[in-house]
Design a protein around this motif. Structure first.
Motif, PDB file in Angstrom:
ATOM      1  N   ILE A  65      56.883  77.856 119.725  1.00  0.00           N
ATOM      2  CA  ILE A  65      56.271  76.690 119.369  1.00  0.00           C
ATOM      3  C   ILE A  65      56.393  75.534 120.296  1.00  0.00           C
ATOM      4  O   ILE A  65      55.419  74.737 120.364  1.00  0.00           O
ATOM      5  CB  ILE A  65      56.657  76.263 118.037  1.00  0.00           C
ATOM      6  CG1 ILE A  65      58.102  75.868 118.168  1.00  0.00           C
ATOM      7  CG2 ILE A  65      56.162  77.337 117.039  1.00  0.00           C
ATOM      8  CD1 ILE A  65      58.566  75.063 116.653  1.00  0.00           C
ATOM      9  N   SER A  66      57.461  75.292 121.147  1.00  0.00           N
ATOM     10  CA  SER A  66      57.612  74.313 121.959  1.00  0.00           C
ATOM     11  C   SER A  66      56.980  74.603 123.236  1.00  0.00           C
ATOM     12  O   SER A  66      56.962  73.585 124.190  1.00  0.00           O
ATOM     13  CB  SER A  66      58.984  73.727 121.983  1.00  0.00           C
ATOM     14  OG  SER A  66      59.885  74.743 122.740  1.00  0.00           O
ATOM     15  N   GLN A  67      56.752  75.734 123.534  1.00  0.00           N
ATOM     16  CA  GLN A  67      56.165  75.955 124.875  1.00  0.00           C
ATOM     17  C   GLN A  67      54.518  76.258 125.013  1.00  0.00           C
ATOM     18  O   GLN A  67      54.040  76.515 125.931  1.00  0.00           O
ATOM     19  CB  GLN A  67      56.865  77.624 125.187  1.00  0.00           C
ATOM     20  CG  GLN A  67      58.276  77.519 125.202  1.00  0.00           C
ATOM     21  CD  GLN A  67      58.787  79.072 125.529  1.00  0.00           C
ATOM     22  OE1 GLN A  67      58.011  79.838 125.690  1.00  0.00           O
ATOM     23  NE2 GLN A  67      59.787  79.349 125.024  1.00  0.00           N
ATOM     24  N   VAL A  68      53.969  76.478 123.848  1.00  0.00           N
ATOM     25  CA  VAL A  68      52.609  76.430 123.753  1.00  0.00           C
ATOM     26  C   VAL A  68      51.969  75.273 123.497  1.00  0.00           C
ATOM     27  O   VAL A  68      52.238  74.158 122.742  1.00  0.00           O
ATOM     28  CB  VAL A  68      52.255  77.437 122.711  1.00  0.00           C
ATOM     29  CG1 VAL A  68      50.737  77.497 122.522  1.00  0.00           C
ATOM     30  CG2 VAL A  68      52.629  78.728 122.648  1.00  0.00           C
TER      31      VAL A  68
ATOM     32  N   ARG B 299      61.516  66.005 127.470  1.00  0.00           N
ATOM     33  CA  ARG B 299      60.846  65.516 125.880  1.00  0.00           C
ATOM     34  C   ARG B 299      59.296  65.480 126.055  1.00  0.00           C
ATOM     35  O   ARG B 299      58.746  65.430 125.060  1.00  0.00           O
ATOM     36  CB  ARG B 299      61.546  64.250 125.608  1.00  0.00           C
ATOM     37  CG  ARG B 299      63.104  64.125 125.781  1.00  0.00           C
ATOM     38  CD  ARG B 299      63.660  65.281 124.744  1.00  0.00           C
ATOM     39  NE  ARG B 299      63.366  65.480 123.352  1.00  0.00           N
ATOM     40  CZ  ARG B 299      63.507  66.449 122.694  1.00  0.00           C
ATOM     41  NH1 ARG B 299      63.992  67.468 123.090  1.00  0.00           N
ATOM     42  NH2 ARG B 299      63.027  66.535 121.576  1.00  0.00           N
ATOM     43  N   GLN B 300      58.845  65.183 127.374  1.00  0.00           N
ATOM     44  CA  GLN B 300      57.174  65.288 127.460  1.00  0.00           C
ATOM     45  C   GLN B 300      57.123  66.143 128.457  1.00  0.00           C
ATOM     46  O   GLN B 300      57.840  66.127 129.555  1.00  0.00           O
ATOM     47  CB  GLN B 300      56.889  63.720 127.857  1.00  0.00           C
ATOM     48  CG  GLN B 300      56.608  62.698 126.792  1.00  0.00           C
ATOM     49  CD  GLN B 300      55.902  61.535 127.314  1.00  0.00           C
ATOM     50  OE1 GLN B 300      56.070  61.094 128.305  1.00  0.00           O
ATOM     51  NE2 GLN B 300      55.141  60.780 126.197  1.00  0.00           N
ATOM     52  N   TRP B 301      56.020  66.694 128.503  1.00  0.00           N
ATOM     53  CA  TRP B 301      55.445  67.695 129.519  1.00  0.00           C
ATOM     54  C   TRP B 301      53.894  67.641 129.497  1.00  0.00           C
ATOM     55  O   TRP B 301      53.299  67.297 128.608  1.00  0.00           O
ATOM     56  CB  TRP B 301      55.979  69.014 129.519  1.00  0.00           C
ATOM     57  CG  TRP B 301      55.510  69.690 128.190  1.00  0.00           C
ATOM     58  CD1 TRP B 301      56.294  69.498 126.789  1.00  0.00           C
ATOM     59  CD2 TRP B 301      54.590  70.603 127.784  1.00  0.00           C
ATOM     60  NE1 TRP B 301      55.707  70.178 125.880  1.00  0.00           N
ATOM     61  CE2 TRP B 301      54.623  70.845 126.244  1.00  0.00           C
ATOM     62  CE3 TRP B 301      53.415  71.343 128.280  1.00  0.00           C
ATOM     63  CZ2 TRP B 301      53.921  71.740 125.769  1.00  0.00           C
ATOM     64  CZ3 TRP B 301      52.548  72.215 127.735  1.00  0.00           C
ATOM     65  CH2 TRP B 301      52.975  72.396 126.363  1.00  0.00           C
ATOM     66  N   THR B 302      53.314  67.807 130.703  1.00  0.00           N
ATOM     67  CA  THR B 302      51.880  68.025 130.912  1.00  0.00           C
ATOM     68  C   THR B 302      51.473  69.564 130.758  1.00  0.00           C
ATOM     69  O   THR B 302      52.136  70.479 131.813  1.00  0.00           O
ATOM     70  CB  THR B 302      51.500  67.204 132.222  1.00  0.00           C
ATOM     71  OG1 THR B 302      52.221  66.200 131.917  1.00  0.00           O
ATOM     72  CG2 THR B 302      49.898  67.196 132.573  1.00  0.00           C
ATOM     73  N   CYS B 303      50.239  69.907 130.184  1.00  0.00           N
ATOM     74  CA  CYS B 303      49.754  71.186 130.387  1.00  0.00           C
ATOM     75  C   CYS B 303      49.113  71.463 131.499  1.00  0.00           C
ATOM     76  O   CYS B 303      48.413  70.561 132.032  1.00  0.00           O
ATOM     77  CB  CYS B 303      48.662  71.592 128.971  1.00  0.00           C
ATOM     78  SG  CYS B 303      48.207  73.165 129.000  1.00  0.00           S
TER      79      CYS B 303
ATOM     80  N   ASP C 130      58.347  67.146 120.603  1.00  0.00           N
ATOM     81  CA  ASP C 130      58.555  67.293 119.055  1.00  0.00           C
ATOM     82  C   ASP C 130      57.208  67.420 118.470  1.00  0.00           C
ATOM     83  O   ASP C 130      56.783  68.027 117.302  1.00  0.00           O
ATOM     84  CB  ASP C 130      59.484  66.237 118.453  1.00  0.00           C
ATOM     85  CG  ASP C 130      60.774  66.498 119.023  1.00  0.00           C
ATOM     86  OD1 ASP C 130      61.256  67.611 119.464  1.00  0.00           O
ATOM     87  OD2 ASP C 130      61.456  65.434 119.176  1.00  0.00           O
ATOM     88  N   GLU C 131      56.190  66.405 118.594  1.00  0.00           N
ATOM     89  CA  GLU C 131      54.788  66.294 118.177  1.00  0.00           C
ATOM     90  C   GLU C 131      54.059  67.721 118.382  1.00  0.00           C
ATOM     91  O   GLU C 131      53.505  68.137 117.457  1.00  0.00           O
ATOM     92  CB  GLU C 131      54.302  65.127 118.579  1.00  0.00           C
ATOM     93  CG  GLU C 131      54.666  63.779 118.049  1.00  0.00           C
ATOM     94  CD  GLU C 131      54.046  62.555 118.626  1.00  0.00           C
ATOM     95  OE1 GLU C 131      52.945  62.828 119.535  1.00  0.00           O
ATOM     96  OE2 GLU C 131      54.402  61.540 118.568  1.00  0.00           O
ATOM     97  N   ASN C 132      54.293  68.138 119.425  1.00  0.00           N
ATOM     98  CA  ASN C 132      53.333  69.419 120.057  1.00  0.00           C
ATOM     99  C   ASN C 132      54.321  70.578 119.191  1.00  0.00           C
ATOM    100  O   ASN C 132      53.232  71.368 118.637  1.00  0.00           O
ATOM    101  CB  ASN C 132      53.841  69.699 121.387  1.00  0.00           C
ATOM    102  CG  ASN C 132      52.916  70.736 121.932  1.00  0.00           C
ATOM    103  OD1 ASN C 132      51.801  71.215 121.709  1.00  0.00           O
ATOM    104  ND2 ASN C 132      53.664  71.743 122.576  1.00  0.00           N
ATOM    105  N   ALA C 133      55.384  70.552 118.721  1.00  0.00           N
ATOM    106  CA  ALA C 133      55.949  71.819 118.100  1.00  0.00           C
ATOM    107  C   ALA C 133      55.706  71.606 116.574  1.00  0.00           C
ATOM    108  O   ALA C 133      55.345  72.363 115.969  1.00  0.00           O
ATOM    109  CB  ALA C 133      57.557  71.645 118.225  1.00  0.00           C
ATOM    110  N   SER C 134      55.638  70.364 116.269  1.00  0.00           N
ATOM    111  CA  SER C 134      55.129  70.073 114.761  1.00  0.00           C
ATOM    112  C   SER C 134      53.506  70.595 114.673  1.00  0.00           C
ATOM    113  O   SER C 134      53.320  71.368 113.537  1.00  0.00           O
ATOM    114  CB  SER C 134      55.267  68.729 114.392  1.00  0.00           C
ATOM    115  OG  SER C 134      54.342  67.883 114.849  1.00  0.00           O
TER     116      SER C 134
END
Length: 192
Positions: A94-97, A113-117, A127-131
């Motif tokens: 979930i935190s990788q997609v 904590r932040q990353w760019t696709c 955390d927001e991406n995982a949620s």
């Protein structure tokens, strides 16, 4: 010294402090889980590997949070209030997609904590991406479960009169023997 009265008094003081902390944690769990269940129709959580996370530098925080007790409270309160509760498997990435385009970007250390696709260029908070991914996986799992529910036969519980029989041939008593003769008819509830 061992066996001294001062040691016994100090041990009791420490035990009281630990009990106070445990009571506060349990109180927070109850209040927060009740609030979450009352405010939402469906709740999805990730099935975390707590024992694996406890081997990292986050061990004290992980054990202090009481994650499994909190999830158990969410689960039984969801059943009690008629809400849907779902657990997402711990092996879902979930935190990788990317929640925007769905591309798996690969594992990242906890410091990121932040990353760019790389595919769509969207900037994600971890955390927001995982949620968002947990919500999407939970909804998909619930949709799949409801579609396949009609294809399987539902379990039917045994009737109460067929609960069993004694070996000597006398039928088993259904219910509480002292209360069988008394039947009370309760009217509609007046409180809301």
């Amino acid at each position: 010294m061992k066996g001294s009265k001062n040691r016994a008094k100090a041990r009791i003081k420490v035990a009281r402090q630990h009990a106070r902390v445990a009571d506060r944690r349990r109180d927070w769990h109850h209040k927060t889980s009740t609030q979450i269940i009352r405010d939402n129709q469906a709740v999805y959580v990730e099935d975390l590997a707590v024992s694996g996370l406890a081997r990292t530098r986050l061990a004290k925080s992980i054990y202090d949070a009481g994650w499994s007790a909190f999830v158990n409270m969410l689960e039984y309160k969801a059943v009690k209030h008629g809400r849907h509760f779902g657990k997402i498997g711990r092996f879902e990435p979930i935190s990788q997609v990317c929640s925007a385009c769905g591309v798996k970007d690969g594992p990242k250390p906890l410091q990121v904590r932040q990353w760019t696709c790389r595919a769509c260029g969207a900037v994600h908070d971890r955390d927001e991406n995982a949620s968002k991914n947990i919500l999407a996986a939970g909804r998909a799992d619930r949709l799949n479960a409801s579609q396949s529910a009609g294809k399987t036969r539902a379990r039917v519980p045994a009737q109460r009169v067929e609960a069993g029989s004694h070996l000597d041939g006398h039928p088993a008593v259904v219910g509480i023997p002292g209360l069988q003769a008394v039947e009370r008819v309760k009217g509609p509830s007046t409180w809301r």
